[in-house]
Design a protein around this motif. Structure first.
Motif, PDB file in Angstrom:
ATOM      1  N   VAL A   1      55.841  96.760  79.807  1.00  0.00           N
ATOM      2  CA  VAL A   1      55.486  98.051  80.247  1.00  0.00           C
ATOM      3  C   VAL A   1      54.309  98.046  81.266  1.00  0.00           C
ATOM      4  O   VAL A   1      54.177  98.468  82.171  1.00  0.00           O
ATOM      5  N   LEU A   2      53.347  97.358  80.768  1.00  0.00           N
ATOM      6  CA  LEU A   2      52.074  97.297  81.419  1.00  0.00           C
ATOM      7  C   LEU A   2      52.410  96.487  82.853  1.00  0.00           C
ATOM      8  O   LEU A   2      51.727  97.036  84.039  1.00  0.00           O
ATOM      9  N   THR A   3      53.247  95.374  82.846  1.00  0.00           N
ATOM     10  CA  THR A   3      53.340  94.907  84.367  1.00  0.00           C
ATOM     11  C   THR A   3      53.875  95.925  85.207  1.00  0.00           C
ATOM     12  O   THR A   3      53.693  95.967  86.453  1.00  0.00           O
ATOM     13  N   LEU A   4      54.858  96.689  84.636  1.00  0.00           N
ATOM     14  CA  LEU A   4      55.540  97.554  85.672  1.00  0.00           C
ATOM     15  C   LEU A   4      54.818  98.695  86.111  1.00  0.00           C
ATOM     16  O   LEU A   4      54.306  99.199  87.173  1.00  0.00           O
ATOM     17  N   TRP A   5      54.139  99.150  85.087  1.00  0.00           N
ATOM     18  CA  TRP A   5      53.291 100.642  85.248  1.00  0.00           C
ATOM     19  C   TRP A   5      51.787 100.156  85.729  1.00  0.00           C
ATOM     20  O   TRP A   5      51.287 101.228  86.801  1.00  0.00           O
ATOM     21  N   VAL A   6      51.248  99.303  85.642  1.00  0.00           N
ATOM     22  CA  VAL A   6      49.931  98.853  86.286  1.00  0.00           C
ATOM     23  C   VAL A   6      50.214  98.421  87.690  1.00  0.00           C
ATOM     24  O   VAL A   6      49.590  98.826  88.426  1.00  0.00           O
ATOM     25  N   ALA A   7      51.534  97.718  87.905  1.00  0.00           N
ATOM     26  CA  ALA A   7      51.653  97.367  89.308  1.00  0.00           C
ATOM     27  C   ALA A   7      51.916  98.760  90.024  1.00  0.00           C
ATOM     28  O   ALA A   7      51.599  98.779  91.327  1.00  0.00           O
ATOM     29  N   HIS A   8      52.490  99.545  89.503  1.00  0.00           N
ATOM     30  CA  HIS A   8      52.789 100.666  90.183  1.00  0.00           C
ATOM     31  C   HIS A   8      51.484 101.547  90.182  1.00  0.00           C
ATOM     32  O   HIS A   8      51.181 102.058  91.496  1.00  0.00           O
ATOM     33  N   ALA A   9      50.535 101.429  89.335  1.00  0.00           N
ATOM     34  CA  ALA A   9      49.219 101.987  89.782  1.00  0.00           C
ATOM     35  C   ALA A   9      48.347 101.256  91.129  1.00  0.00           C
ATOM     36  O   ALA A   9      47.714 101.882  91.832  1.00  0.00           O
ATOM     37  N   LEU A  10      48.923 100.004  91.163  1.00  0.00           N
ATOM     38  CA  LEU A  10      48.188  99.212  92.174  1.00  0.00           C
ATOM     39  C   LEU A  10      49.118  99.221  93.638  1.00  0.00           C
ATOM     40  O   LEU A  10      49.047  98.746  94.443  1.00  0.00           O
ATOM     41  N   ASP A  11      50.194 100.238  93.525  1.00  0.00           N
ATOM     42  CA  ASP A  11      51.170 100.504  94.620  1.00  0.00           C
ATOM     43  C   ASP A  11      51.962  99.214  94.995  1.00  0.00           C
ATOM     44  O   ASP A  11      51.986  98.803  96.049  1.00  0.00           O
ATOM     45  N   VAL A  12      52.177  98.516  93.850  1.00  0.00           N
ATOM     46  CA  VAL A  12      53.163  97.461  94.076  1.00  0.00           C
ATOM     47  C   VAL A  12      54.422  97.893  93.206  1.00  0.00           C
ATOM     48  O   VAL A  12      54.658  96.956  92.384  1.00  0.00           O
ATOM     49  N   THR A  13      55.162  98.912  93.615  1.00  0.00           N
ATOM     50  CA  THR A  13      56.214  99.571  92.892  1.00  0.00           C
ATOM     51  C   THR A  13      57.399  98.776  93.239  1.00  0.00           C
ATOM     52  O   THR A  13      57.579  98.840  94.491  1.00  0.00           O
ATOM     53  N   PRO A  14      58.263  98.312  92.402  1.00  0.00           N
ATOM     54  CA  PRO A  14      59.807  97.865  92.859  1.00  0.00           C
ATOM     55  C   PRO A  14      60.408  99.128  93.545  1.00  0.00           C
ATOM     56  O   PRO A  14      60.094 100.139  93.263  1.00  0.00           O
ATOM     57  N   ASP A  15      60.936  98.583  94.779  1.00  0.00           N
ATOM     58  CA  ASP A  15      61.677  99.796  95.323  1.00  0.00           C
ATOM     59  C   ASP A  15      63.231  99.555  95.842  1.00  0.00           C
ATOM     60  O   ASP A  15      63.764  99.926  96.792  1.00  0.00           O
ATOM     61  N   LEU A  16      63.836  98.657  94.977  1.00  0.00           N
ATOM     62  CA  LEU A  16      65.292  98.420  95.509  1.00  0.00           C
ATOM     63  C   LEU A  16      66.109  98.719  94.275  1.00  0.00           C
ATOM     64  O   LEU A  16      67.230  98.246  94.041  1.00  0.00           O
ATOM     65  N   GLY A  17      65.775 100.017  93.613  1.00  0.00           N
ATOM     66  CA  GLY A  17      66.781 100.443  92.460  1.00  0.00           C
ATOM     67  C   GLY A  17      66.690  99.682  91.297  1.00  0.00           C
ATOM     68  O   GLY A  17      65.899  98.666  91.136  1.00  0.00           O
ATOM     69  N   TRP A  18      67.478  99.971  90.233  1.00  0.00           N
ATOM     70  CA  TRP A  18      67.327  99.197  88.949  1.00  0.00           C
ATOM     71  C   TRP A  18      67.890  98.143  88.821  1.00  0.00           C
ATOM     72  O   TRP A  18      67.724  97.466  87.856  1.00  0.00           O
ATOM     73  N   PHE A  19      69.066  97.901  89.670  1.00  0.00           N
ATOM     74  CA  PHE A  19      69.395  96.437  89.956  1.00  0.00           C
ATOM     75  C   PHE A  19      69.464  96.227  91.461  1.00  0.00           C
ATOM     76  O   PHE A  19      69.427  96.838  92.243  1.00  0.00           O
ATOM     77  N   GLU A  20      68.466  95.007  91.475  1.00  0.00           N
ATOM     78  CA  GLU A  20      68.021  94.569  92.779  1.00  0.00           C
ATOM     79  C   GLU A  20      68.655  93.469  93.391  1.00  0.00           C
ATOM     80  O   GLU A  20      68.572  92.241  93.056  1.00  0.00           O
ATOM     81  N   TYR A  21      69.873  93.819  94.221  1.00  0.00           N
ATOM     82  CA  TYR A  21      70.574  92.652  94.586  1.00  0.00           C
ATOM     83  C   TYR A  21      70.007  91.863  95.685  1.00  0.00           C
ATOM     84  O   TYR A  21      69.531  92.415  96.631  1.00  0.00           O
ATOM     85  N   PRO A  22      70.151  90.383  95.701  1.00  0.00           N
ATOM     86  CA  PRO A  22      69.974  89.803  96.992  1.00  0.00           C
ATOM     87  C   PRO A  22      71.253  90.005  97.819  1.00  0.00           C
ATOM     88  O   PRO A  22      72.257  90.341  97.547  1.00  0.00           O
ATOM     89  N   PRO A  23      71.006  89.832  99.128  1.00  0.00           N
ATOM     90  CA  PRO A  23      69.719  89.191  99.766  1.00  0.00           C
ATOM     91  C   PRO A  23      68.544  90.327 100.048  1.00  0.00           C
ATOM     92  O   PRO A  23      67.480  89.881 100.188  1.00  0.00           O
ATOM     93  N   LEU A  24      68.869  91.237  99.685  1.00  0.00           N
ATOM     94  CA  LEU A  24      67.862  92.418  99.932  1.00  0.00           C
ATOM     95  C   LEU A  24      66.793  92.281  99.124  1.00  0.00           C
ATOM     96  O   LEU A  24      65.544  92.496  99.579  1.00  0.00           O
ATOM     97  N   SER A  25      66.915  91.621  97.954  1.00  0.00           N
ATOM     98  CA  SER A  25      65.661  91.227  96.957  1.00  0.00           C
ATOM     99  C   SER A  25      65.370  89.972  97.185  1.00  0.00           C
ATOM    100  O   SER A  25      64.488  89.288  96.352  1.00  0.00           O
ATOM    101  N   GLY A  26      65.967  89.075  97.976  1.00  0.00           N
ATOM    102  CA  GLY A  26      65.476  87.774  98.162  1.00  0.00           C
ATOM    103  C   GLY A  26      64.380  87.669  99.266  1.00  0.00           C
ATOM    104  O   GLY A  26      63.546  88.678  99.417  1.00  0.00           O
ATOM    105  N   PRO A  27      63.943  86.175  99.495  1.00  0.00           N
ATOM    106  CA  PRO A  27      62.491  86.248 100.034  1.00  0.00           C
ATOM    107  C   PRO A  27      62.396  86.800 101.248  1.00  0.00           C
ATOM    108  O   PRO A  27      61.422  87.119 101.837  1.00  0.00           O
TER     109      PRO A  27
END
Ligand code: HEM
Ligand SMILES: [Cu+2]
Lengths: 156, 629
Positions: B126-152
């Motif tokens: 919980v803290l990983t996701l929401w503290v990261a959100h507070a630091l503006d590092v929010t995941p932005d690729l949906g609730w399933f993050e397909y590669p290659p979009l989520s790849g390096p």
């Protein structure tokens, strides 16, 4: 004591916040880089240099504009962009100028719009921090993208 | 049997937690741990609900630029990931942690410290996701993050890593909880509760736990592969280097589809308990219900490809998975008919928990019907990624899991707190939530059919979508307002509610045998069961003695017949679960940045686990192996 510790925690958190914000931002909108940088301390520089998205976009253009043709992995001398040594200076404006003006007939100043040039510069200046296997991995993901003259079509 | 005061005192002494913060950190009381799980999940439900309202507001007008595309991407990714990984699944596990020992008349779970560890690790996620959100590092690729979009290459930075690592956290936590629940149900049933006399609720929790154990490894594997691709440049999902992007989708959905049933099957357990109590008769078709749950549990592993109809798999594959997806409607339908038959033939009493069941049946059936539509590969090619899908999955998730959860909350609230919730405000909340939800989400079917895609931050004027979108926003706002009434009712009743007594609803299962709220030791004696509905069938509950009260001890029985086998020491409060969870958290977070964190982080984990499992020699009173607790 308790206040001191609370203060320290707050300071650490604030520092983290400052470090994080901007670095990961992904702005899609009117761009800042519409004119070349004015000197090495142009206030727009951190916006590009310290942002992973802008640097990654530069990496893609590096392929699109065919820079890899000469600046390949293992290139030597001035063509090796990852060695951290800059023939014409390592300042943002200097690298920008080297890309835009030092490629003779390729004349990138005229052929590449300002914003991609900003991104390319940020990417090139970031390169010394990339490991070769990382660069290779990114290139593998990019083979499906239009790659200068050496593009072989979409991945099947 | 009413325990004398002396016995109560001795039990309290044995089973109490240390006072204050130390007790908070070290407790292994399944009720305290479950309550934390539930409060955390409800808080996140509220936050993610606000996020959803924000998105709905954004979509109310064409060409609205209050949110940009990036912010909208972050919003639905955070909303969806939170709702599925941090709200639904943990809330169901929490209900199991809380209720399973009570319903078995046991003092605690099979592995008390594992339960505590599971919560702390979940909190880490919980803290990983929401503290990261507070630091503006929010995941932005949906609730399933397909590669290659989520790849390096296309997801630079750490947004995708945060998402993947949040999943690792919650999945390890879910595995710990599930192993615990399955072992408790299989080996710690009270004497006489044979498999045939096990309430549907326990069946549901058992099957959901087994499904979790079988499906979670797939997603932990796939997110770890994604992180490896991003961190150490492996080629799992790089087609140009003979990797395979579809591998990600297969592994993700091999977990992702069972997941919706991991959420839904416990809900069927809640519904079965509530229906039985408020219809005042045994469930119609108990065996059918149990077999249906088992059938769903098996079939759920053979459907995942219906999430991938549009990627261009072979025709025969699509046909097979269309048929399989439709087949699962059969057991689900049987369950619905059994509940309806129970209600129709009983003396049904419409208290709020029962209202929630009615809301569930109506809403879930609608979601099931749109599910059968999208299960058809041919139709799905039109519907996929449209707002129709948004309508469908909210109908099944909210109707099929949230409504039963709210019903369960009202139903077991008196047991947890010793107070009744207000019926009047319960009805108001019910009407607002169910009415608002249907008003808000039914128009989304039409929007989808009219061509509105999902995951768009705005749309051009003149598409004719505005009116329906505004109704959708209005309905969502009403539902959220109802949620506030629900929470206010729960909070106020905690202090003001009428005292509940042991069994306010006149229910039939063992959790109602003891006082409310349950003391740390649950029941004073071990109950002996000779029917499915022990509290209805025997005027006085039969009990047995022989389990120690001056030390923590539980009784272990055989898997099928629940014949008493032996007495087992039950673990005492311990700080090691928190320490171990912290060590694991450090390792998970570190491995976002460097692969060396895995090697270096293993050492503190090994140290913490060594402390946790430090052996004790039975009669030793001195030396490192002396008996401590
Ligand atoms: C009043 C309550 C809720 C409202 C108003 C709401 C609204 C929304 C909206 C507007 C979206 C974005 C749709 C899009 O543009 O694609 C969305 C996505 C989603 N919602 Fe909800 N939602 C609610 C409750 C829930 C609940 C309770 C769950 C799960 C238990 C849930 C699960 C999801 C998921 C999985 C997505 C997909 C995210 C993605 O596309 O990656 N929602 N919701
Ligand atoms: Cu599915």
């Amino acid at each position: 004591m308790a206040i001191g510790r609370g203060g320290a925690t707050t300071a650490v958190l604030a520092a983290l916040l400052l470090a994080a914000c901007g670095r990961e931002a992904r702005d899609i909108g009117p761009s800042l880089g519409e004119t070349p940088p004015r000197g090495g301390s142009d206030p727009r520089i951190p916006y590009y240099q310290d942002n992973v998205y802008q640097v990654a976009q530069g990496g893609r253009y590096f392929g699109w504009y065919g820079c890899v043709a000469c600046h390949v992995e293992g290139a030597v001398g001035v063509r090796d962009l990852g060695d951290g040594r800059w023939q014409h200076g390592g300042g943002f404006d200097q690298v920008y100028a080297a890309i835009a003006r030092r490629h003779g007939a390729l004349n990138y100043a005229a052929r590449i719009p300002a914003e991609p040039l900003w991104q390319l510069t940020a990417y090139v200046r970031d390169l010394p921090q990339h490991t070769p296997e990382k660069r290779r991995r990114l290139a593998i993901d990019q083979v499906g993208e239009p790659h200068g003259r050496s593009w072989s079509g979409p991945v099947r | 049997m009413i325990p004398d005061l002396d016995r109560r005192d001795r039990l309290s002494l044995t089973w109490r937690d240390p006072p204050g913060w130390w007790g908070f950190l070290t407790t292994v009381d399944h009720k305290r741990i479950a309550a934390r799980y539930i409060v955390t999940a409800l808080l996140l439900l509220f936050l993610a609900g606000l996020l959803a309202l924000d998105m709905r507001w954004q979509l109310s007008w064409a060409e609205n630029d209050r949110m940009g595309p990036q912010l909208y991407n972050e919003s639905f990714s955070l909303h969806g990931s939170t709702m599925l990984f941090l709200v639904s699944v943990p809330a169901m596990e929490a209900m199991a942690l809380w209720l399973v020992p009570l319903m078995l008349g046991q003092r605690n779970m099979a592995f008390p410290r594992l339960g505590a560890f599971s919560y702390w690790l979940y909190l880490g996620g919980v803290l990983t996701l929401w503290v990261a959100h507070a630091l503006d590092v929010t995941p932005d690729l949906g609730w399933f993050e397909y590669p290659p979009l989520s790849g390096p290459n296309y997801a630079p930075g750490h947004r995708a890593d945060i998402w993947a690592q949040m999943i690792t956290f919650t999945e390890v936590a879910a595995l710990c909880a599930s192993v615990n629940v399955a072992a408790t149900i299989l080996k710690m049933r009270p004497p006489g509760m044979t498999l045939a006399r096990m309430p549907v609720f326990l069946w549901a929790m058992l099957v959901a736990s087994l499904m979790t154990i079988l499906s979670m490894p797939a997603i932990m594997l796939v997110t770890s592969m994604l992180i490896a691709d991003r961190l150490v440049s492996t080629h799992f999902f790089a087609p140009a280097a003979n990797g395979d992007v579809l591998l990600f989708q297969h592994l993700f959905w091999f977990f992702g589809h069972p997941e919706v049933y991991i959420i839904f099957i416990p809900a069927t357990g809640f519904v079965s308990s509530i229906v039985e109590t408020f219809a005042r008769r045994r469930l119609f078709g108990h065996h059918v219900l149990v077999l249906a749950i088992l059938a769903i549990g098996c079939l759920a592993f053979g459907l995942w490809v219906h999430h991938m109809f549009a990627v261009g798999l072979p025709r025969l594959g699509n046909d097979f998975y269309t048929a399989a997806s439709m087949a699962i409607a059969v057991p689900a339908g049987l369950q619905i008919f059994c509940w309806i038959a129970t209600m129709a033939t009983g003396r049904t009493w419409l208290a709020t928990p029962m209202l929630w069941v009615l809301g569930f049946v109506a809403t879930f059936v609608l979601g099931g019907l749109s599910g059968v539509m999208t299960a058809s590969a041919a139709l799905d090619l039109q519907l996929t990624d449209s707002y129709f899908v948004v309508a469908h999955f909210h109908y099944v998730l909210v109707g099929g899991a949230m409504f039963p959860l709210f019903g369960a909350f009202c139903y077991w609230y008196p047991k947890a707190t010793g107070r009744m919730m207000s019926e009047r405000w319960g009805r108001v909340a019910f009407a607002l939530i169910v009415g608002g939800f249907n008003l808000g989400f039914a128009p989304m079917h039409l929007l989808g059919l009219m061509g509105m895609p999902r995951r768009v931050y705005t749309y051009p004027a003149g598409m004719g979508w505005e009116g329906l979108n505004q109704i959708a926003t209005l309905g969502s706002a009403i539902a959220v307002a109802g949620g506030l009434v629900f929470v206010a009712n729960a909070l106020l009743s905690y202090w003001r509610g009428a005292p509940a007594g042991a069994d306010p609803w006149g229910a039939s299962t063992l959790e109602w045998a003891g006082e409310s709220p349950s003391p740390p030791w649950n029941l004073a004696y071990t109950p002996v069961v000779d029917s499915l509905t022990p509290l209805w069938d025997s005027p006085v509950l039969r009990v047995m003695d022989g389990v120690a009260i001056e030390r923590r001890e539980v009784i272990v029985t055989s898997v099928v017949d629940a014949a008493p086998l032996y007495r087992q020491k039950s673990a005492a409060p311990s700080i090691w679960p928190v320490v171990a969870a912290l060590a694991v958290t450090a390792m998970f977070l570190g491995s976002i940045f460097t692969p060396w964190a895995i090697a270096a982080g293993a050492l503190p984990i090994a140290a913490a686990l060594t402390g946790w499992f430090w052996p004790q020699r039975g009669r030793a009173t001195t030396g490192p192996l002396r008996v401590r607790s």
